[in-house]
Design a protein around this motif. Structure first.
Motif, mmCIF file in Angstrom:
data_model
loop_
_atom_site.group_PDB
_atom_site.id
_atom_site.type_symbol
_atom_site.label_atom_id
_atom_site.label_comp_id
_atom_site.label_asym_id
_atom_site.label_seq_id
_atom_site.Cartn_x
_atom_site.Cartn_y
_atom_site.Cartn_z
ATOM 1 N N GLN A 62 0.820 -1.216 0.000
ATOM 2 C CA GLN A 62 0.000 0.000 0.000
ATOM 3 C C GLN A 62 0.855 1.268 0.000
ATOM 4 O O GLN A 62 0.316 2.375 0.021
ATOM 5 C CB GLN A 62 -0.933 0.008 1.213
ATOM 6 N N SER A 63 2.169 1.132 0.003
ATOM 7 C CA SER A 63 3.112 2.263 0.026
ATOM 8 C C SER A 63 2.818 3.213 1.183
ATOM 9 O O SER A 63 2.748 4.431 1.016
ATOM 10 C CB SER A 63 3.079 3.022 -1.302
ATOM 11 N N VAL A 64 2.647 2.635 2.351
ATOM 12 C CA VAL A 64 2.377 3.427 3.548
ATOM 13 C C VAL A 64 3.405 3.057 4.611
ATOM 14 O O VAL A 64 3.778 1.900 4.749
ATOM 15 C CB VAL A 64 0.922 3.211 4.047
ATOM 16 N N LYS A 65 3.893 4.064 5.325
ATOM 17 C CA LYS A 65 4.901 3.840 6.351
ATOM 18 C C LYS A 65 4.381 4.369 7.683
ATOM 19 O O LYS A 65 4.076 5.552 7.806
ATOM 20 C CB LYS A 65 6.206 4.543 5.989
ATOM 21 N N PHE A 66 4.281 3.458 8.641
ATOM 22 C CA PHE A 66 3.880 3.816 9.993
ATOM 23 C C PHE A 66 5.108 3.817 10.874
ATOM 24 O O PHE A 66 6.155 3.291 10.518
ATOM 25 C CB PHE A 66 2.909 2.782 10.589
ATOM 26 N N ASP A 67 4.919 4.341 12.065
ATOM 27 C CA ASP A 67 5.935 4.209 13.092
ATOM 28 C C ASP A 67 5.902 2.745 13.539
ATOM 29 O O ASP A 67 4.881 2.259 14.006
ATOM 30 C CB ASP A 67 5.606 5.143 14.254
ATOM 31 N N ILE A 68 7.002 2.026 13.345
ATOM 32 C CA ILE A 68 7.070 0.616 13.713
ATOM 33 C C ILE A 68 7.791 0.508 15.044
ATOM 34 O O ILE A 68 8.917 0.990 15.187
ATOM 35 C CB ILE A 68 7.771 -0.211 12.614
ATOM 36 N N GLU A 115 -5.992 -2.230 3.497
ATOM 37 C CA GLU A 115 -6.475 -2.250 2.114
ATOM 38 C C GLU A 115 -7.679 -1.340 1.934
ATOM 39 O O GLU A 115 -7.850 -0.725 0.896
ATOM 40 C CB GLU A 115 -6.802 -3.692 1.707
ATOM 41 N N LYS A 116 -8.513 -1.233 2.955
ATOM 42 C CA LYS A 116 -9.686 -0.353 2.886
ATOM 43 C C LYS A 116 -9.281 1.118 2.977
ATOM 44 O O LYS A 116 -9.756 1.956 2.214
ATOM 45 C CB LYS A 116 -10.656 -0.704 4.009
ATOM 46 N N GLU A 117 -8.373 1.438 3.900
ATOM 47 C CA GLU A 117 -7.992 2.823 4.148
ATOM 48 C C GLU A 117 -7.045 3.413 3.114
ATOM 49 O O GLU A 117 -7.111 4.607 2.825
ATOM 50 C CB GLU A 117 -7.358 2.952 5.532
ATOM 51 N N PHE A 118 -6.132 2.610 2.584
ATOM 52 C CA PHE A 118 -5.065 3.158 1.766
ATOM 53 C C PHE A 118 -5.050 2.684 0.316
ATOM 54 O O PHE A 118 -4.123 2.974 -0.421
ATOM 55 C CB PHE A 118 -3.699 2.865 2.411
#
Length: 119
Positions: A62-68, A115-118
């Motif tokens: 989804q090409s999204v980066k969260f704080d891991i 998948e729903k959000e991004f």
């Protein structure tokens, strides 16, 4: 037993590296919007956990980066997870929206949410 778990974890990480998914291509403006939205999320995980790898692969698709946040080796992150989510179970996605914090467990639920959000 500990060695077997460590060894299998390294195999999982190697396979994840070799067969890393490709991310979604977005315009710079769309990607900036996604990046801004991602600031409200944090993923609590263990590095070699297969379910955590599943969620990280979905994030990459989804090409999204969260704080891991490493809940195994970082005592502060572990205590945040236990205090906020109620238990030390990974993966766990912390979602902050409208001043409320939601803790989402279960890798399949997290992947469906991403998948729903991004998408």
């Amino acid at each position: 037993m500990k060695f077997i778990r460590w060894f299998l974890g390294r195999i999982i990480l190697l396979l994840n590296f070799v067969f890393s998914p490709r991310g979604v291509k977005r315009s710079q403006e769309e990607q900036n919007t996604v990046n801004e939205s991602a600031k409200n999320y944090a993923l609590y995980q263990f590095e070699a956990c297969p379910f955590c790898v599943k969620v990280r692969r979905s994030m990459k698709r989804q090409s999204v980066k969260f704080d891991i946040r490493d809940a195994k080796n970082n005592e502060q992150h572990r205590s945040e997870l236990e205090a906020g989510g109620g238990r030390v179970k990974v993966p766990c996605l912390r979602i902050e929206k409208d001043g409320k914090t939601e803790w989402m467990y279960e890798s399949s639920d997290i992947v469906a949410y991403l998948e729903k959000e991004f998408a």
